[in-house]
Design a protein around this motif. Structure first.
Motif, PDB file in Angstrom:
ATOM      1  N   ASN A  91       0.831  -1.214   0.000  1.00  0.00           N
ATOM      2  CA  ASN A  91       0.000   0.000   0.000  1.00  0.00           C
ATOM      3  C   ASN A  91       0.861   1.259   0.000  1.00  0.00           C
ATOM      4  O   ASN A  91       0.442   2.306   0.498  1.00  0.00           O
ATOM      5  CB  ASN A  91      -0.971   0.023   1.184  1.00  0.00           C
ATOM      6  N   ALA A  92       2.066   1.121  -0.573  1.00  0.00           N
ATOM      7  CA  ALA A  92       2.935   2.299  -0.671  1.00  0.00           C
ATOM      8  C   ALA A  92       2.374   3.292  -1.687  1.00  0.00           C
ATOM      9  O   ALA A  92       2.643   4.483  -1.603  1.00  0.00           O
ATOM     10  CB  ALA A  92       4.342   1.882  -1.102  1.00  0.00           C
ATOM     11  N   ILE A  93       1.601   2.804  -2.655  1.00  0.00           N
ATOM     12  CA  ILE A  93       1.075   3.688  -3.698  1.00  0.00           C
ATOM     13  C   ILE A  93      -0.307   4.181  -3.260  1.00  0.00           C
ATOM     14  O   ILE A  93      -1.213   3.380  -3.021  1.00  0.00           O
ATOM     15  CB  ILE A  93       1.000   2.969  -5.053  1.00  0.00           C
ATOM     16  N   ILE A  94      -0.410   5.475  -3.158  1.00  0.00           N
ATOM     17  CA  ILE A  94      -1.668   6.061  -2.654  1.00  0.00           C
ATOM     18  C   ILE A  94      -2.218   7.080  -3.651  1.00  0.00           C
ATOM     19  O   ILE A  94      -1.493   7.565  -4.525  1.00  0.00           O
ATOM     20  CB  ILE A  94      -1.462   6.767  -1.289  1.00  0.00           C
ATOM     21  N   TYR A 102       0.715   8.450  -6.089  1.00  0.00           N
ATOM     22  CA  TYR A 102       2.002   8.795  -5.481  1.00  0.00           C
ATOM     23  C   TYR A 102       2.609   7.576  -4.772  1.00  0.00           C
ATOM     24  O   TYR A 102       1.904   6.874  -4.039  1.00  0.00           O
ATOM     25  CB  TYR A 102       1.772   9.925  -4.474  1.00  0.00           C
ATOM     26  N   ILE A 103       3.906   7.345  -5.015  1.00  0.00           N
ATOM     27  CA  ILE A 103       4.607   6.257  -4.319  1.00  0.00           C
ATOM     28  C   ILE A 103       5.260   6.830  -3.062  1.00  0.00           C
ATOM     29  O   ILE A 103       6.112   7.716  -3.152  1.00  0.00           O
ATOM     30  CB  ILE A 103       5.700   5.624  -5.206  1.00  0.00           C
ATOM     31  N   GLN A 104       4.871   6.326  -1.905  1.00  0.00           N
ATOM     32  CA  GLN A 104       5.470   6.815  -0.654  1.00  0.00           C
ATOM     33  C   GLN A 104       6.844   6.142  -0.477  1.00  0.00           C
ATOM     34  O   GLN A 104       6.917   4.938  -0.250  1.00  0.00           O
ATOM     35  CB  GLN A 104       4.603   6.440   0.534  1.00  0.00           C
ATOM     36  N   ASN A 109       8.961  -1.102  -0.428  1.00  0.00           N
ATOM     37  CA  ASN A 109      10.109  -1.945  -0.069  1.00  0.00           C
ATOM     38  C   ASN A 109      10.834  -2.500  -1.295  1.00  0.00           C
ATOM     39  O   ASN A 109      11.692  -3.365  -1.180  1.00  0.00           O
ATOM     40  CB  ASN A 109       9.713  -3.060   0.908  1.00  0.00           C
ATOM     41  N   GLY A 110      10.450  -2.001  -2.468  1.00  0.00           N
ATOM     42  CA  GLY A 110      11.207  -2.369  -3.672  1.00  0.00           C
ATOM     43  C   GLY A 110      10.893  -3.741  -4.230  1.00  0.00           C
ATOM     44  O   GLY A 110      11.757  -4.367  -4.836  1.00  0.00           O
ATOM     45  N   CYS A 111       9.628  -4.190  -4.095  1.00  0.00           N
ATOM     46  CA  CYS A 111       9.280  -5.523  -4.612  1.00  0.00           C
ATOM     47  C   CYS A 111       9.104  -5.510  -6.131  1.00  0.00           C
ATOM     48  O   CYS A 111       9.177  -6.535  -6.772  1.00  0.00           O
ATOM     49  CB  CYS A 111       8.012  -6.043  -3.947  1.00  0.00           C
TER      50      CYS A 111
HETATM   51  S1  SF4 Z   1       8.040  -1.526  -5.545  1.00  0.00           S
HETATM   52 FE1  SF4 Z   1       6.472  -2.791  -4.506  1.00  0.00          FE
HETATM   53  S2  SF4 Z   1       6.141  -1.749  -2.581  1.00  0.00           S
HETATM   54 FE2  SF4 Z   1       7.194  -0.245  -3.909  1.00  0.00          FE
HETATM   55  S3  SF4 Z   1       5.533   0.905  -4.863  1.00  0.00           S
HETATM   56 FE3  SF4 Z   1       6.045  -0.767  -6.246  1.00  0.00          FE
HETATM   57  S4  SF4 Z   1       4.616  -2.448  -5.712  1.00  0.00           S
HETATM   58 FE4  SF4 Z   1       4.595  -0.960  -4.017  1.00  0.00          FE
END
Ligand code: SF4
Ligand code: SF4
Lengths: 266, 292
Positions: A91-94, A102-104, A109-111
């Motif tokens: 849920n980093a993207i809001i 927006y990517i927080q 965590n870079g997945c």
């Molecule tokens: S890399 Fe993973 S955690 Fe980071 S914004 Fe993309 S999907 Fe979300």
């Protein structure tokens, strides 16, 4: 934000302004032998990318009918139905108070699931900080009541920023003018809900979307569409495998194994 | 025709290793459960071996998944919402990566308890005997089925060429994971056979492997047909990947020969290794070819 590609001159002021404001050092310069494009693509360092699409005709054209280059200053579309946001497991993207995506950085965590999902290739991974990056729509500038840096810098006003309703009206008028002038292929992309529910960064294009490397309305689909089919495939496979496993491994007849000698057939 | 303009996520060695290990971990748990619930009393020893395999593999899964993250120390963000002011847990049933994180955690608990119960020095019958034990095994096996298969669905729930053009990857990964697990268990049990395990346990595991290979073959055909219809078959089999797929198909032959009553291929010491190599190569072909 509305980008009218018909008046883009390929000056890349938007790219420079974006990098400057967002403190993006950019990638190592790379010699690309095929166009005026020295950026290549949207990635972790390039949140704006001016595409140069070669349309130089093979044969000489009569005056007024030539079309040398299609230019398009590309960016994250801040989709109403955002594929990246849909899959992000942290849920980093809001969606912000400005309706942007927006990517927080503190939550990501870079997945990289979002990179697999974004149909526009708008997100890049920066191995140095381990984060996914893309255009923020200058979130910090919006909060300070300033337009995004790219829109501010664009010398031809190809990129304009403002309330969506006003931009829609302006785009409708512009496409009508171009069509009246004989540009039959002039069209709006992301103006209506046919592409990802509507794009907050939408475009006026001078050819079909595919020519610009954009999915057309039929191909603008969300990742979650494949859950049903994927899990159905799993169910079929699991059912077959369980029957097969039971048939092969189950006890037959007597309570104990008849043959316990290693190496002999069953 | 599907058209794709996405960028690849660069899921490479760690992710392929995870997909491989998850297939075997889930598959071994399922087979150990089947042996325990439907097999002969003498199958208890092979089942015990089957319950020893998943937990170490789950640890490997957790390790490689964490290492693959750009910020490995934030692996817990998969489960807990770290958005300021939001709090709570993350769970998105429509995002296989989100569901998978929870499933792996839960499967870790099940496989750990079963692992403890299967250790040679564990008290028998342990606390998981009887109805409670059977329920535990069945729940663990269901999770095992999920762990072995959802990775394929995860690939499909994207906009990548090939992956998102087919519905078959989950089913394919499951069948291949079970096939690899049957071959691995048969090999482990056979090694023990000399020390007294019943011979027919591993022979029946090889028969199961044959059936699983048949299901895998079916899903490989469906995979090619579905991506063919989408117009991205060329991406999946271009260049060396065609050779990789031919090798994957070849790796099914020993297991399929079992079904035809032709012993010897898998019985040869390298048979299970060949099956496992095929399981790995199939995942490499699916994961890497679409990202090039
Ligand atoms: S890399 Fe993973 S955690 Fe980071 S914004 Fe993309 S999907 Fe979300
Ligand atoms: S363009 Fe891509 S990154 Fe931007 S909102 Fe849409 S899906 Fe997300």
């Amino acid at each position: 934000m509305f980008t009218d590609t018909s008046i883009c001159i390929g000056c890349k002021a938007c790219e420079v302004a974006c990098k400057e404001w967002n403190q993006l050092p950019g990638n190592e310069p790379e010699y690309r032998n095929d166009s005026f494009d020295n950026t290549g693509e949207l990635d972790a360092q390039n949140w704006r990318h001016v595409k140069f699409i070669d349309r130089v005709p093979e044969a000489p054209m009569t005056t007024g009918n030539g079309q040398a280059w299609l230019l398009m200053s590309d960016i994250c579309k801040h989709c109403q139905h955002a594929s990246c946001m849909e899959v992000c497991p942290t849920n980093a993207i809001i969606r912000t108070e400005f309706d942007t995506v927006y990517i927080q950085p503190d939550v990501c965590n870079g997945c990289r699931d979002c990179i697999a999902a974004c149909p526009y290739g708008a997100i890049g991974f920066n191995p140095k900080d381990g984060l996914a990056h893309k255009c923020t729509f200058c979130y910090d500038r919006l909060q300070a009541n300033m337009p995004p840096a790219c829109a501010k810098a664009c010398p031809t006003q190809s990129i304009t920023f403002g309330p969506l309703r006003e931009l829609h009206k302006k785009a409708d008028e512009r496409v009508a003018t171009l069509r009246a002038q004989g540009y039959d292929q002039a069209q709006l992309y992301g103006r209506d809900a046919s592409v990802y529910g509507g794009l907050n960064a939408f475009f006026l294009l001078m050819a079909e979307p595919e020519v610009y490397g954009l999915p057309n309305a039929r191909n603008a689909v969300l990742p979650r569409r494949n859950n049903r089919g994927g899990y159905l495939g799993v169910l079929v496979s699991a059912a077959l495998a369980m029957v097969a496993g039971i048939v092969a491994l189950r006890r037959r007849g007597s309570d104990t194994l008849q043959d316990t000698t290693p190496g002999e057939g069953s | 025709m599907a058209e794709h303009f996405v960028h690849p996520p660069h899921w490479e060695a760690y992710i392929v290793t995870y997909f491989f290990a998850a297939g075997l971990a889930g598959g071994c748990y399922v087979l150990a459960t089947l042996l325990s619930l439907t097999g002969y009393p003498e199958d208890r020893e092979p089942a015990r071996l089957g319950f020893l395999v998943p937990f170490p593999l789950v640890l490997l899964c957790a390790l490689v998944l964490t290492l693959d993250l750009g910020r490995p120390w934030l692996f817990w963000h998969m489960l807990v919402n770290a958005t300021p002011g939001a709090g709570g847990l993350n769970f998105k049933y429509w995002s296989p990566m989100s569901v998978g994180a929870w499933a792996l955690l839960l499967f870790g608990v099940f496989s750990f308890v079963s692992f403890l119960g299967a250790l040679p020095w564990a008290r028998r019958p342990g606390p998981l005997a009887g109805t409670a034990g059977r329920a535990w095994m069945i729940a663990g096996a269901l999770l095992g089925l999920y762990i072995a298969s959802y990775t394929g669905v995860l690939l499909s729930v994207s906009n990548q060429p090939v992956w998102s053009d087919t519905w078959t990857l989950g089913g394919l990964f499951l069948a291949s994971g079970l096939s690899g697990s049957a071959a691995l268990l048969a090999w482990l049990v056979r090694r023990r056979a000399a020390a007294g395990s019943p011979a027919t346990s591993w022979q029946r595991l090889l028969t199961a492997d044959g059936y699983f290979a048949l299901i895998e073959l079916l899903f490989i055909v469906l995979f090619f047909v579905s991506v063919g219809f989408a117009g991205t078959l060329g991406v999946a089999v271009r260049g060396a990947w065609l050779v990789a797929w031919i090798l994957v198909l070849a790796s099914l032959v020993p297991a399929l020969a079992e079904l035809g009553g032709r012993r010897g291929l898998v019985h040869a010491g390298s048979g299970p290794l060949l099956v496992l190599a095929g399981v790995l190569l199939m995942r490499i072909a699916v994961v890497i070819s679409a990202q090039m």
